[in-house]
Design a protein around this motif. Sequence first.
Motif, mmCIF file in Angstrom:
data_model
loop_
_atom_site.group_PDB
_atom_site.id
_atom_site.type_symbol
_atom_site.label_atom_id
_atom_site.label_comp_id
_atom_site.label_asym_id
_atom_site.label_seq_id
_atom_site.Cartn_x
_atom_site.Cartn_y
_atom_site.Cartn_z
ATOM 1 N N CYS B 84 13.050 -19.741 -7.191
ATOM 2 C CA CYS B 84 11.669 -19.861 -6.704
ATOM 3 C C CYS B 84 10.911 -18.561 -6.946
ATOM 4 N N CYS B 143 5.078 -22.352 -0.299
ATOM 5 C CA CYS B 143 5.732 -23.171 -1.326
ATOM 6 C C CYS B 143 4.621 -23.867 -2.084
ATOM 7 N N SER B 144 4.640 -23.768 -3.411
ATOM 8 C CA SER B 144 3.558 -24.382 -4.172
ATOM 9 C C SER B 144 3.939 -25.767 -4.664
ATOM 10 N N CYS B 146 6.152 -26.760 -6.634
ATOM 11 C CA CYS B 146 6.164 -26.706 -8.096
ATOM 12 C C CYS B 146 7.382 -27.395 -8.702
ATOM 13 N N CYS B 149 12.796 -25.715 -8.290
ATOM 14 C CA CYS B 149 14.122 -25.798 -7.667
ATOM 15 C C CYS B 149 14.785 -27.145 -7.959
HETATM 16 S S1 SF4 Z 1 8.974 -26.284 -5.013
HETATM 17 FE FE1 SF4 Z 1 10.827 -25.003 -4.946
HETATM 18 S S2 SF4 Z 1 10.563 -23.420 -6.486
HETATM 19 FE FE2 SF4 Z 1 8.546 -24.365 -6.138
HETATM 20 S S3 SF4 Z 1 7.561 -23.081 -4.587
HETATM 21 FE FE3 SF4 Z 1 8.587 -24.704 -3.469
HETATM 22 S S4 SF4 Z 1 10.626 -23.906 -3.007
HETATM 23 FE FE4 SF4 Z 1 9.736 -22.573 -4.569
#
Ligand code: SF4
Lengths: 237, 510
Positions: B84, B143-144, B146, B149
Motif C-alpha cells: 500500500c 485508504c484510496s 485502489c 493489495c
Molecule cells: S485499497 Fe489497499 S493498497 Fe489501496 S489504499 Fe486501500 S489498503 Fe492501500
Amino acid sequence: MSGLFYLATLTFLIGMVWKILQYARTPAPLKIPTTPAPPTSAGVVARLARETLFFESLFRANLLLWFFAVLFHGGLALVFIRHLRYFVDPVPAWLVWMQPFGIYGGIAMVLGLMGLLARRFLIRRVRYISTPSDYLWLVLLLVIGVSGLTMTYVAHPDVVALKAYIQSLWHFTPAPFPADPFLTLHLLGFLVLLALFPFSKLLHAPGVFFSPTRNQADDAREHRHLAPWSQSELESQ
Amino acid sequence: MATPTAVPTLDPTTIDQFTPDAMAGVRSFPAPPEIQGAIGFAPELSEGWEARAIARMGELLQENRALRVFLDACVHCGACTDKCHYYLGTKDPKNMPVARQELLRSVYRRYFTFAGKWFPKLVGARDLTRDVLDEWYSYFYQCSECRRCSLFCPYGIDTAEITMAAREILNHIGYGQKYTSEIIGKVHRIGNNLGLTAPALRNTLEGLEEELKEETGLDIRFPLDEAGAEVLLVTPSADFFAEPHIYSLIGYAKVFHAAGISWTLSTKASEAGNFGLFIGNHQQMRKIAHRIRDAALDLGVKRVVVGECGHAWRVAYSFWNTLIGVGSGADPDDRYGHLLQKQLDHRYKQPSHICEVTWDLLQRGAIQVDPEANDHLTVTYHDSCNVARGSRMGDTPDGAFEIPRAIIRKVANRFVEMDPATIRERTFCCGGGGGLLTDDLLDVRIKGAAPRMAALREVVETHKVNFMATICAICKAQFTKVLPAYGFKMGMVGGVHQLVSNAIRLGQNG
Ligand code: SF4
Ligand code: SF4
C-alpha cells in the motif's frame, strides 16, 4: 478416542456445509473481479486453478513467503494422499508406490511450517499483524507433523492395528484404539484441527473459491449482472 | 490546516521500520449534521450508535459475499503488508492493508464469530468502542480504495471492499466525512460534483467554442442537451474548467469534430464521477448513476461514452449495466434493462471509454494525427488504479493498459515507461483517490504519492521526461497539487486527450 473422532468429523462436516452454504447464498451485488481478469468462465477456472495450485498472486507478492507456503501446502497434499492407505482396502499399487513421496512431503511440510513460524517472529510487519491464534495454528500443525515424522523414523506404531482401528470406525464398530503416545498426540492434534476448521482462518481454503475478485468473469458490459436485493424501486416503474 | 509535509524517502531496506499510530491523528473533517442529513444519513452520532453499527454490519454481511469471505479468509500472511502506498509513504503500520482490514475484522470477530465471542484475545477480537470508531474514521479515510493489495493477496482480499463497508457503517450511524458527503449532496442538488449550474456550464462551453474558433478558424462544437445526437459524453465536471482537465475536454471535442460524430453533453448528467462508490453505499451509487440513464433516454442517444476519469470508468464499465442498464445483454423480459438497451447501438461497446473511441478512429484512419506536434514532450504514462484494477477497455484483458499507450505512441514520438513494478496492474495510486482529494488530508496525500513520485523521478532523471499523461480527473488534480512538493512542475501532468488535442488534424479528413 472414537467418540472424539466422530464428534470432530461431524463438527467439521456440519460447520463446512454451513459456511459453504452461507458463502454460496450471499449474493455478490456487483462485478468486482480484480482486473486484468479473464473474460470467460473457462478463463476463471484457469485463474482459480493457477491460484490454488501455484499460488499465483502470492508468487507475485513475496517469493520467500510463496516458497514456504508451497513447501507447507504441497507437503501437506502429499502427506494427505499417503494417509489414504489407512482408509482404503486393498491399497492400490500407485498408493503403495507413492508412499516414500508422502514421507518427503511430511519433511517439506514441517520445514515450510518452521519457515512460516520464523517469519512471524523475525519480520516486524508480520509480527505486528499476528494474533496469538496465528502462532498456535502453526504450533498445532507442527505438533501433528513432527509427531507423524517421529512415528515414521523413530518410534513406529503398530500400523496394522491402526489400520484395523480406522477401518472399524469406518464401519461404525469401533475397535480398541492402539494406544501409543505419539499416535495419540498425532491424532488428537488432527481432530482439534478438524473441529476448529470451520470456525477459523482455515476458511481461506473454501474462501478462495468464493472470492469475487478471483471467481468473477470480466464481462460486465456483455451481461447484466443482477443481485435480487439490489434491484431498486426504480426498476419496477 | 495544511502543514508542510516532509516528503518521505522510499528505501527498501527500511520497509520494516515503522511507527505505530503515526497517522492516527490525521483525520479529514467530519460532515456537519445538515450535510449528512441532506443525503439521508443519520445527522450525527447519537445514543445507541453501537447497536446500530453492528446491525448495519450484519446487513452488509448478508448483502455482500465479498465482505463475508474477506473477513473470514485472511490468514495474516503479510503478503500485502508492503503493497500500500499509504504504508510506504507514512510508515504507520495501520496503513498496511491487512492491519486496515483488521480494524473492522476485529469487531466482526467479536460480534459475529464463535471464536471472537468466546476467545476474543486469542483471535484479536475487540468491542466496538468510541476509540475503535475514531480509529476507523482515521484509517478508513487513509485508504484510496485502489485495490493494489487485492492484486497480491492469495485470496484476492480487497481492502477497498472493507473500507467501503466501514465507511457505510460510519455514515449510517452519523459519522460521515465532510468532503464526500458534501459532494454527493451537490451532485443531487446541482448535477455535478463541483456545483456548476446549467447556465454556467452553457457559458463555459460557449466560451470554449469561441476560443477554438479563434485558434483554429473552425466551428468545433461543445453541444449541450442536444436531443438526437449519436453520442452522449459523460465526463468529470473538472473537465469543464480545471487545468489541465479542460485540455482533454478540448481533445474529445476535436476527435468528435474530426471524425464527424454528432455528440452532446448533458446538464443532467454533467458529472461522470460517482462518490457513491467511495462511501460504499449502493443506493447512492445507483441514484447518482441514474442521472446518466435518464439523460440517455431523454436525449435518445445511440452511444454512451465516458471521459477521462478513473473511478467513473470503473463504475461505468463494471457497474452501470447492473445499476442502470447501460450495457448489453439484458434479457428481453428484463423490461428496465431492455428499455434502454434497445435504444443503444450494440456495434459499439456500451459504455465506451473515450480512449476506445479515439483508438478505434485512429486505427481505422478516420482521424489523422501529426505526432511532431508533441515533440517538445517526453511522455510517460501513469495507470490510474480504478482503470487498471477495476475495469477494462477493448477486447483483451490488458486493453486498459494497451489502448491508452497505443494512443500516446501514435500522437507523440517520445514515450518512456516508468519502473515496471509501478505500472499496469501494479500501478501505484496517485495518493488522492477514493475520497481523499481534500485539503484536510493533504498530509496523507503527499505521503501517499511517494511511490509514484519516486518512479517519476527516475524517468525524469534518466530520460528527461517532462509530461506524465493519465486518464483520471482525480489523478490530475492530485498531481497538480503534490508535484510541487516533490520539486516538479505542476504542469507536468495532463490527459491523454491533451496530447491528442495537440496532434490531431482538423478539417482535412475529406
Ligand atoms: S485499497 Fe489497499 S493498497 Fe489501496 S489504499 Fe486501500 S489498503 Fe492501500
Ligand atoms: S495478503 Fe491477504 S491473506 Fe495475507 S495478510 Fe494480506 S489480506 Fe490477509
